[in-house]
Design an enzyme around this catalytic site. Structure first.
Site, mmCIF file in Angstrom:
data_model
loop_
_atom_site.group_PDB
_atom_site.id
_atom_site.type_symbol
_atom_site.label_atom_id
_atom_site.label_comp_id
_atom_site.label_asym_id
_atom_site.label_seq_id
_atom_site.Cartn_x
_atom_site.Cartn_y
_atom_site.Cartn_z
ATOM 1 N N HIS A 113 100.674 42.262 35.785
ATOM 2 C CA HIS A 113 101.928 42.275 36.682
ATOM 3 C C HIS A 113 101.573 42.927 37.867
ATOM 4 C CE1 HIS A 113 103.944 39.616 33.702
ATOM 5 N NE2 HIS A 113 104.111 40.549 32.775
ATOM 6 N N ASP A 150 98.529 35.225 28.478
ATOM 7 C CA ASP A 150 99.521 35.845 28.286
ATOM 8 C C ASP A 150 101.165 34.990 28.363
ATOM 9 O OD1 ASP A 150 100.333 39.147 28.186
ATOM 10 O OD2 ASP A 150 102.098 37.901 29.161
ATOM 11 N N HIS A 152 103.622 35.662 29.609
ATOM 12 C CA HIS A 152 104.431 35.899 31.101
ATOM 13 C C HIS A 152 103.442 35.429 32.111
ATOM 14 C CE1 HIS A 152 105.852 39.102 28.048
ATOM 15 N NE2 HIS A 152 107.203 38.522 28.527
ATOM 16 N N ASP A 229 101.190 37.598 23.283
ATOM 17 C CA ASP A 229 102.796 37.661 23.282
ATOM 18 C C ASP A 229 103.127 36.202 23.392
ATOM 19 O OD1 ASP A 229 101.777 37.313 25.858
ATOM 20 O OD2 ASP A 229 103.234 39.201 26.514
HETATM 21 ZN ZN LIG Z 1 103.107 39.408 28.487
#
Ligand SMILES: [Zn+2]
Length: 284
Positions: A113, A150, A152, A229
C-alpha cells in the site's frame, strides 16, 4: 529447494491490539524452521538509496522523523530502520530468484500500500516495487511480472509501476474493501476485483487468467506480493480461501518455470504460519 529470508528483529516491535503483529513473523519463522526451511538472514542490506529508487526524499525523511500521518500505520520508534530491514528481505529474495532459487521474504512491515510519498495500510516502503526497480536498475532490459494475491488491492504498487517499461502487474483482490481502488485495469496494470464470499475454486478461476495475462508479457522473473488475508478465517478479509488454495497458488506460480520470489504482505489469522508453509509447498 527454495530459500527463506527473515530477521527476527522485525518481530520485535508492535502496538498492542494492532493486527499487523509480531507473531506473523515469529510464529511463521518457528514453523518454517521446524519444517526444514532454515530461514536465513538476508545477505542484501537495504539502504536509503534503495528506498529512493521509487520513493521521494520527503517520504524517507518523514519515516526517519516520524512525521507521517495515517491512522492505520503507527509511528513505531525506529520504523525507518525496520522498514529497511524488511526491504532487505525482498531485495535478497529477488537476488536469489535471479541466481536460480525460488525465494520468500518473511519480514514485516508489509509494503504494497506504500506509494511514492505516502505510508498507508500498515506499509511504509513498497518492498516488492523497490525490489523490482533494483533488478531493473542493474539490468534495464529485464522484464518482470508482479502478481499480488493479498485480499486488498495493491494500490501502492500500482501507483509505482503504472506505465513502467518491462513491468506487468496483476492484483486479484476483494471489492468493495480497503483501499477502495482496483476496480478497473489500466495500461500495464490488471485489476481483478472479486466479491465478498468468493471461495477457493472461484478465486483460482479468476487467478489463472490473470496469471496468463502477466505471462503474455513474457516476463523474465515473477515477483509475488504474498498476502494471506483472503483466507476464510482472516479478520480483515471476506473471501473464503483455504490452505489448499494457497498451495495451489504456489504451484501455479511454480509451473511457470520462471525465476520467482515472493514477499509477505498481509495475513492476520492465527493460521498464517500454516498458510505460508502450504504456499511454499507449491512455490518452491
Ligand atoms: Zn491485505
Amino acid at each position: 529447494m527454495g530459500r527463506v529470508f527473515s530477521d527476527l528483529r522485525t518481530a520485535d516491535y508492535g502496538a498492542s491490539g494492532h493486527l499487523e503483529a509480531p507473531f506473523r513473523v515469529r510464529r511463521s519463522f518457528e514453523l518454517l524452521k521446524a519444517a526444514g526451511h532454515a530461514p536465513e538472514l538476508p545477505p542484501a542490506a537495504a539502504g536509503p538509496g534503495d528506498a529512493a529508487l521509487l520513493h521521494g526524499d520527503a517520504h524517507w525523511r518523514a519515516l526517519e522523523t516520524g512525521t507521517f500521518e495515517d491512522p492505520d500505520t503507527p509511528k513505531f520508534p525506529g520504523i525507518a530502520g525496520l522498514a529497511l530491514l524488511s526491504l532487505s528481505g525482498a531485495l535478497s529474495a529477488a537476488d536469489a530468484a535471479l541466481a536460480g532459487a525460488p525465494a520468500f521474504s518473511l519480514m514485516r512491515p508489509p509494503g504494497h500500500h506504500a506509494g511514492k510519498d505516502k505510508v498507508a495500510g500498515f506499509c511504509y516502503l513498497n518492498n516488492v516495487a523497490l525490489a523490482c526497480a533494483r533488478l531493473q536498475a542493474a539490468k534495464p532490459d529485464l522484464r518482470i511480472g508482479i502478481v499480488d494475491f493479498d485480499v486488498h488491492h495493491g494500490d501502492g504498487t500500482e501507483s509505482l509501476v503504472l506505465g513502467r517499461p518491462g513491468i506487468s502487474f496483476a492484483s486479484i483482490h476483494q471489492s468493495p474493501l480497503y483501499p477502495g481502488t482496483g476496480l478497473k485495469s489500466r495500461e500495464n496494470c490488471l485489476n481483478v476485483p472479486l466479491p465478498e464470499g468468493t471461495n477457493g475454486d472461484e478465486y483460482l478461476h479468476a487467478f489463472e487468467p490473470a496469471l496468463e495475462r502477466v505471462l503474455a508479457s513474457k516476463p523474465d522473473v515473477l515477483a509475488v506480493s504474498a498476502g494471506f488475508d483472503a483466507y476464510k478465517d482472516d479478520p480483515l478479509g471476506g473471501l473464503k480461501l483455504d490452505r489448499a488454495t494457497y498451495r495451489r497458488l504456489g504451484s501455479l506460480l511454480a509451473q511457470t518455470g520462471l525465476p520467482r520470489f515472493a514477499v509477505l504482505e498481509g495475513g492476520y489469522a492465527g493460521d498464517l504460519p500454516r498458510l505460508i508453509e502450504s504456499f511454499l509447498g507449491g512455490f518452491f
